[in-house]
Design a protein around this motif. Structure first.
Motif, PDB file in Angstrom:
ATOM      1  N   ARG A 310       0.853  -1.132   0.097  1.00 34.13           N
ATOM      2  CA  ARG A 310      -0.179  -0.286  -0.190  1.00 34.13           C
ATOM      3  C   ARG A 310       0.898   1.147   0.038  1.00 34.13           C
ATOM      4  NH1 ARG A 310      -5.595   0.878   3.456  1.00 34.13           N
ATOM      5  NH2 ARG A 310      -5.667   3.041   3.421  1.00 34.13           N
ATOM      6  N   PRO A 311       1.503   1.462  -1.063  1.00 37.07           N
ATOM      7  CA  PRO A 311       2.414   2.815  -1.280  1.00 37.07           C
ATOM      8  C   PRO A 311       1.777   3.885  -0.733  1.00 37.07           C
ATOM      9  CG  PRO A 311       2.393   1.702  -3.197  1.00 37.07           C
ATOM     10  CD  PRO A 311       1.297   0.992  -2.340  1.00 37.07           C
ATOM     11  N   VAL A 312       2.347   4.739  -0.182  1.00 37.49           N
ATOM     12  CA  VAL A 312       1.891   6.080   0.250  1.00 37.49           C
ATOM     13  C   VAL A 312       1.260   7.165  -0.629  1.00 37.49           C
ATOM     14  CG1 VAL A 312       4.118   7.435   0.254  1.00 37.49           C
ATOM     15  CG2 VAL A 312       2.287   8.071   1.835  1.00 37.49           C
ATOM     16  N   VAL A 313       0.220   7.863  -0.587  1.00 42.79           N
ATOM     17  CA  VAL A 313      -0.250   8.551  -1.638  1.00 42.79           C
ATOM     18  C   VAL A 313      -0.388  10.153  -1.160  1.00 42.79           C
ATOM     19  CG1 VAL A 313      -2.283   9.006  -2.899  1.00 42.79           C
ATOM     20  CG2 VAL A 313      -2.004   6.798  -2.230  1.00 42.79           C
ATOM     21  N   PRO A 314       0.991  10.806  -1.576  1.00 42.95           N
ATOM     22  CA  PRO A 314       1.181  12.265  -1.448  1.00 42.95           C
ATOM     23  C   PRO A 314      -0.060  13.148  -1.673  1.00 42.95           C
ATOM     24  CG  PRO A 314       3.136  11.304  -2.021  1.00 42.95           C
ATOM     25  CD  PRO A 314       2.171  10.065  -2.638  1.00 42.95           C
ATOM     26  N   ARG A 315      -0.740  12.647  -3.049  1.00 42.33           N
ATOM     27  CA  ARG A 315      -1.721  13.685  -3.458  1.00 42.33           C
ATOM     28  C   ARG A 315      -2.762  14.144  -2.733  1.00 42.33           C
ATOM     29  NH1 ARG A 315      -0.482  17.143  -6.088  1.00 42.33           N
ATOM     30  NH2 ARG A 315       0.723  15.786  -7.217  1.00 42.33           N
ATOM     31  N   LYS A 316      -3.132  13.015  -1.767  1.00 38.27           N
ATOM     32  CA  LYS A 316      -4.333  13.267  -1.070  1.00 38.27           C
ATOM     33  C   LYS A 316      -3.694  14.181   0.326  1.00 38.27           C
ATOM     34  CE  LYS A 316      -6.594   8.549  -1.658  1.00 38.27           C
ATOM     35  NZ  LYS A 316      -6.731   7.305  -0.856  1.00 38.27           N
ATOM     36  N   MET A 317      -2.597  13.894   0.589  1.00 36.98           N
ATOM     37  CA  MET A 317      -2.139  15.057   1.767  1.00 36.98           C
ATOM     38  C   MET A 317      -2.041  16.204   1.065  1.00 36.98           C
ATOM     39  SD  MET A 317       0.933  12.406   3.428  1.00 36.98           S
ATOM     40  CE  MET A 317       0.808  10.975   2.772  1.00 36.98           C
ATOM     41  N   ILE A 318      -1.462  16.531  -0.127  1.00 38.27           N
ATOM     42  CA  ILE A 318      -1.416  17.805  -0.365  1.00 38.27           C
ATOM     43  C   ILE A 318      -2.784  18.592  -0.763  1.00 38.27           C
ATOM     44  CG2 ILE A 318      -0.928  18.905  -2.755  1.00 38.27           C
ATOM     45  CD1 ILE A 318       1.241  16.815  -3.076  1.00 38.27           C
ATOM     46  N   GLU A 319      -4.023  17.508  -1.331  1.00 37.12           N
ATOM     47  CA  GLU A 319      -5.117  18.176  -1.459  1.00 37.12           C
ATOM     48  C   GLU A 319      -5.749  18.643   0.039  1.00 37.12           C
ATOM     49  OE1 GLU A 319      -6.976  15.072  -3.581  1.00 37.12           O
ATOM     50  OE2 GLU A 319      -6.028  15.761  -5.529  1.00 37.12           O
ATOM     51  N   ALA A 320      -5.226  17.918   1.032  1.00 36.90           N
ATOM     52  CA  ALA A 320      -5.821  18.201   2.309  1.00 36.90           C
ATOM     53  C   ALA A 320      -5.211  19.418   3.126  1.00 36.90           C
ATOM     54  CB  ALA A 320      -5.672  17.158   3.617  1.00 36.90           C
ATOM     55  N   GLY A 321      -4.239  19.995   2.140  1.00 42.24           N
ATOM     56  CA  GLY A 321      -3.420  21.232   2.721  1.00 42.24           C
ATOM     57  C   GLY A 321      -2.213  21.050   3.570  1.00 42.24           C
TER      58      GLY A 321
END
Length: 424
Positions: A310-321
């Motif tokens: 389950r590789p980390v998904v940076p895009r979700k964190m970026i979208e969360a601010g």
């Protein structure tokens, strides 16, 4: 008329200086045909030659010719296990085709317990010299600041031994070493972690003996913990991190690497400076950490080294601010010394843009260790920590998959590598 400032270092002719200071829509603050002036290790000015030369007297300054090259801030590696005993190369190679159970049946120790055993066996001098070798290569790859955790001692004697090595490394070479206490990386192999009484005994030792001693001796500035299934629970993590905070050790946390058990929510509640790994972090936890100013440290090389399911998904964190940082997670099971390689993986395997990856490897990483006031960008009043790349365009930084483009590294205004050659 104001007198000009006097520089002792002048970098001239760069095809481009990437400042990592946002300028309108340009998040990287890229300046073409730029120069940089510094004095006593601090940046005086950066920009077009005519503007800088109008502000700064270059008489007697050391001149670095960066013609047709790109200048950027030095990389900040904000998550490493720099100090350890022997390698786990045999384990790593066997894991390409065999399971952990099969490898251990061959009499080969694996994982963190293997690293604990090898680090305990090593002398302080052995640990120092091994870490020095790694730092030399990290510098050659453009890294100028490194966070270094303990965590392979898991007892008072060997944890303090590792932290003393951090002090020696700081004194012996030019990379800035940021020291973190990670006595709660695991439980001591000699206890039964499934017995609550034995877990509690070690936790009490951490809270009442080790953390106070580390803080009083100035051996670390952060207290870290591994909050995940099989390691420390969220409540155990709270007790240990709060003890660190009482002793002025700011909180960091390894969490959500293989399960979500509340570590990220705890990071937000305690105002941790960073939360690292984050493979199982929920969207609500991301929003909470963004509001609390917790930097998310993602570790693409670790996901690559272990073939994480389950590789980390940076895009979700970026979208969360969230502000994101990158780290190598250099350790015996993930021997990675190049932040450029980590950037490449972040882009190719985890969906980050090249611009996002560079910011995460510089300003974001500086924030993850509380150093963003001094490093992470090239601007007036910050340290002259920088690297020079011999590439025709910025995109070649990740386009050339196995190429190290660094030809010069300057740390606090001092030239440590020039044209690929180590300076004394």
């Amino acid at each position: 008329m104001n007198a000009k400032l006097s520089a002792d270092l002048y970098i001239t002719g760069a095809a481009e200086i990437i400042t990592c200071v946002a300028n309108g829509t340009d998040r990287l603050g890229r300046i073409p045909d730029a120069v940089l002036a510094a004095k006593d290790g601090w940046v005086l000015a950066v920009g077009p030659a005519n503007r800088v030369e109008a502000e700064v007297d270059m008489t007697g300054a050391k001149v670095i010719d960066a013609s047709r090259k790109i200048v950027a801030p030095g990389f900040v590696d904000c998550h490493t296990h720099l100090i350890f005993g022997k390698s786990r190369a045999k384990e790593f190679a066997l894991k390409m085709t065999r399971s952990t159970v099969e490898i251990e049946a061959m009499g080969i120790d694996t994982g963190i317990p293997a690293s604990i055993a090898m680090t305990r066996e090593a002398s302080e001098d052995d640990l120092f010299h091994g870490a020095m070798d790694r730092l030399t290569r990290m510098l050659r790859h453009g890294t100028t600041t490194v966070e270094s955790k303990s965590g392979y001692g898991i007892n008072r004697t060997d944890e303090l031994k590792m932290l003393r090595v951090n002090q020696r490394l700081s004194a012996a070479q030019s990379i800035d070493i940021v020291s973190t206490f990670l006595g709660a990386h695991d439980f001591p192999p000699e206890i039964d972690r499934n017995r609550q009484s034995e877990r509690n005994r070690y936790i009490e030792t951490l809270i009442h003996e080790m953390i106070p001693e580390v803080a009083e001796s100035g051996l670390a500035e952060f207290c870290d913990i591994y909050c995940d299934d099989g390691y420390y629970t969220a409540e155990e993590s709270r007790r240990i991190l709060e003890a660190g905070i009482r002793h002025e050790l700011r909180a960091k946390i390894h969490t959500d690497a293989y399960s979500g058990i509340g570590g990220s929510a705890l990071a937000a509640e305690l105002g941790a400076i960073s939360a690292d790994h984050l493979n199982y972090t929920s969207p609500l936890e991301m929003i909470a950490m963004a509001k609390a100013g917790v930097v998310g440290v993602v570790l693409p090389a670790l996901d690559f080294a272990v073939a994480h399911h389950r590789p980390v998904v940076p895009r979700k964190m970026i979208e969360a601010g969230m502000t994101l940082a990158l780290g190598t997670n250099l350790n015996p099971g993930n021997w990675t010394e190049s932040m450029r390689f980590v950037m490449l993986l972040a882009c190719r395997n985890h969906g980050m843009s090249l611009e996002e990856a560079l910011l995460a490897a510089t300003m974001g990483a500086a924030k993850a260790i509380g150093r963003d006031a001094d490093i992470g960008s090239l601007e007036k009043g910050k340290k002259a920590d920088l690297q020079i790349w011999d590439i025709p365009e910025f995109e070649h930084l990740i386009y050339r998959l196995d190429h190290n483009p660094v030809v010069s590294v300057i740390k606090t205004g001092r030239v440590l590598f020039d044209n690929g050659r180590r300076k004394s």
